[in-house]
Motif scaffolding. Sequence first.
Motif, PDB file in Angstrom:
ATOM      1  N   GLU A  20       0.837  -1.208   0.000  1.00  0.00           N
ATOM      2  CA  GLU A  20       0.000   0.000   0.000  1.00  0.00           C
ATOM      3  C   GLU A  20       0.871   1.256   0.000  1.00  0.00           C
ATOM      4  N   ARG A  21       1.961   1.244   0.786  1.00  0.00           N
ATOM      5  CA  ARG A  21       2.792   2.449   0.929  1.00  0.00           C
ATOM      6  C   ARG A  21       3.461   2.854  -0.382  1.00  0.00           C
ATOM      7  N   ILE A  22       3.896   1.831  -1.164  1.00  0.00           N
ATOM      8  CA  ILE A  22       4.601   2.181  -2.412  1.00  0.00           C
ATOM      9  C   ILE A  22       3.643   2.338  -3.600  1.00  0.00           C
ATOM     10  N   GLY A  23       2.344   2.185  -3.318  1.00  0.00           N
ATOM     11  CA  GLY A  23       1.346   2.502  -4.348  1.00  0.00           C
ATOM     12  C   GLY A  23       1.027   1.392  -5.317  1.00  0.00           C
ATOM     13  N   LEU A  24       1.373   0.160  -4.951  1.00  0.00           N
ATOM     14  CA  LEU A  24       1.042  -0.943  -5.863  1.00  0.00           C
ATOM     15  C   LEU A  24      -0.403  -1.403  -5.672  1.00  0.00           C
ATOM     16  N   PHE A  25      -0.960  -1.251  -4.445  1.00  0.00           N
ATOM     17  CA  PHE A  25      -2.347  -1.627  -4.161  1.00  0.00           C
ATOM     18  C   PHE A  25      -3.016  -0.531  -3.341  1.00  0.00           C
ATOM     19  N   SER A  26      -4.339  -0.397  -3.515  1.00  0.00           N
ATOM     20  CA  SER A  26      -5.095   0.591  -2.733  1.00  0.00           C
ATOM     21  C   SER A  26      -5.467  -0.005  -1.369  1.00  0.00           C
ATOM     22  N   HIS A  27      -5.962   0.855  -0.456  1.00  0.00           N
ATOM     23  CA  HIS A  27      -6.369   0.389   0.870  1.00  0.00           C
ATOM     24  C   HIS A  27      -7.503  -0.637   0.761  1.00  0.00           C
ATOM     25  N   ALA A  28      -8.456  -0.388  -0.174  1.00  0.00           N
ATOM     26  CA  ALA A  28      -9.589  -1.314  -0.356  1.00  0.00           C
ATOM     27  C   ALA A  28      -9.096  -2.677  -0.846  1.00  0.00           C
ATOM     28  N   GLU A  29      -8.111  -2.656  -1.730  1.00  0.00           N
ATOM     29  CA  GLU A  29      -7.567  -3.919  -2.249  1.00  0.00           C
ATOM     30  C   GLU A  29      -6.859  -4.697  -1.149  1.00  0.00           C
ATOM     31  N   ILE A  30      -6.136  -3.992  -0.279  1.00  0.00           N
ATOM     32  CA  ILE A  30      -5.438  -4.659   0.837  1.00  0.00           C
ATOM     33  C   ILE A  30      -6.451  -5.328   1.756  1.00  0.00           C
TER      34      ILE A  30
END
Length: 598
Positions: A20-30
Amino acid sequence: MAEIIQERIEDRLPELEQLERIGLFSHAEIKAIIKKASDLEYRIQRRALFKEDFINYVQYEINLLELIQRRRTRIGYSFKKDEIENSIVHRVQGVFRRASAKWKDDVQLWLSYVVFCKKWAGKAQLSKVFSAMLAIHSNKPALWIMAAKWEMEDRLSSESARQLFLRALRFHPECPKLYQEYFRMELMHAEKLRKEKQEFEKAKMDVETLDYPEEILKGELARIIYKNSLSMIKGAEFHVSLLSIAQLFDFAKDLQREIYDDLQALHTDDPLTWDYVARRELEIESQPGEEQPTTKQSKAVEVGRKEERCCAVYEEAVESLPTEAMWKCYINFCLERFAKKTSSQFLREKRLERTMIAFRKAHELRLLPEFQYKQWIELLLRHDFFKEALEVVVAGTELFRDSVTMWQMKLRVLIDTKSPDIAMVVEEAFVHLKPQVCLPLWISWAEWSEGAQSQEDTEAIFKKAILAVTGADSVTLKDKYVDWAYRSGGYKKARAVFKSLQESRPFSVDFFRKIIQFEKEQESCKMANLREYYERALREFGSVDSDLWMDYIKEELNHPLGRPENCGQIYWRAMKMLQGESAEAFVAKHAMHQAGHL
């Protein structure tokens, strides 16, 4: 169990936070990943374990790894792989370890583990997987070969590959494939060393200080394997296979010669040896001093000379080994050469003549098997040698009286020569043949009659056939009879044939579908007739064929004289008769059809 699952989800949190921090996945995806991971963890931690749950877990993690890879490529971010991908890979390896320990006999599971490690894990890890797999599946030579090839080609460790082959041969001392691959590996290793040495010499480096023993460079290790294998595995086929491998390596000329000489010395009584020796003449190039052929004509003459040399060997072979198997090799060679395309009239004629002579000689010696009589007759017919074809087919049916193939060939020759004796020969065939093998002969007779005789004669053949052919074979005959009736006498004739056969089980679904189609092709298509045909078809196939029920419903809906009010009753009848998957398929098709009409 809840504590274990919670602990494992918490172990995932650092990698998920990084994603999430490096922008590969969004919070919803996590959040969605955590939910899915919890469900998967629950399934592989419960008391009753199922292999499919472990496979689903692994597949989900692999999909996640591939998605991460694609997103990295898209945004061009390649850092933090240790914290993210490596963590997932270690987790998947743990799942594979648990699964392969519980279902250790499942080779496919082990192979999936190997494939995963090849793509995502390190080489050292894959070596361990191979070791664990071979400890359990030491009885499968193919797995030993796979592991050794990987050591040789991916890890570049010929020593590890050699050790695996030696261990494998202790378990399988008489496995030809193991010797073949071990032999190939040692030759590849020698070739690799030779290339390395050449590169060093080009760079003017001192190769004396490097370890390049002359014996290994010459393929001595491969020669030792070859010699050892001969004491364990007999037969020309294996011997030829090693020679074919050795011929792939230019540096191994001495070894090739030794294997070739041994082949001729040890296996003179095997047709395969002679076959190999003869065919080798095709590969022998012109000597350096000889003039090379340049024009098309001279090239054809050169090919002709090579083929003559091959045939000289075959002639010697059939003299010293006059067996059916040896003649089969000779004739197969002649047929292969004849089938080769060439613009040279000289070569074509020579090849045809040679093939015909070989067939004739084998026939005279009574060393021609049935299938080669068939090849010979087909060749004669293709070149309009009708008189000889008739002689050969008469001889063939004398030798193989109980072969329906030979009688069919005889019928074909008689048809091609427009003989008046066709009916007499077919009746003779039925005397010699068992009724259960006669279907092809009946069909050939009826097909000939349709083109050459009256309708009455053809129908008489079909009626005789229906009485003579019983069981499953009769299904094909009934289909052909109805087809012929429609072609020759139209719908009225087809309906009459259908009526005469309608109690003569067994049938195919096609038998009923044909008559339904014939009815629908009429200008005054009668719904009453269609109902009759569908009802008869459903009596035979209503418990297994959901399409028949569906088509019946569509007919009642779409025909001008159809009764849509009957569809509900047909639907419930179908549900009573259809079983299992057929019933499910019917419900799905019916729902789709109704949706299309809304």
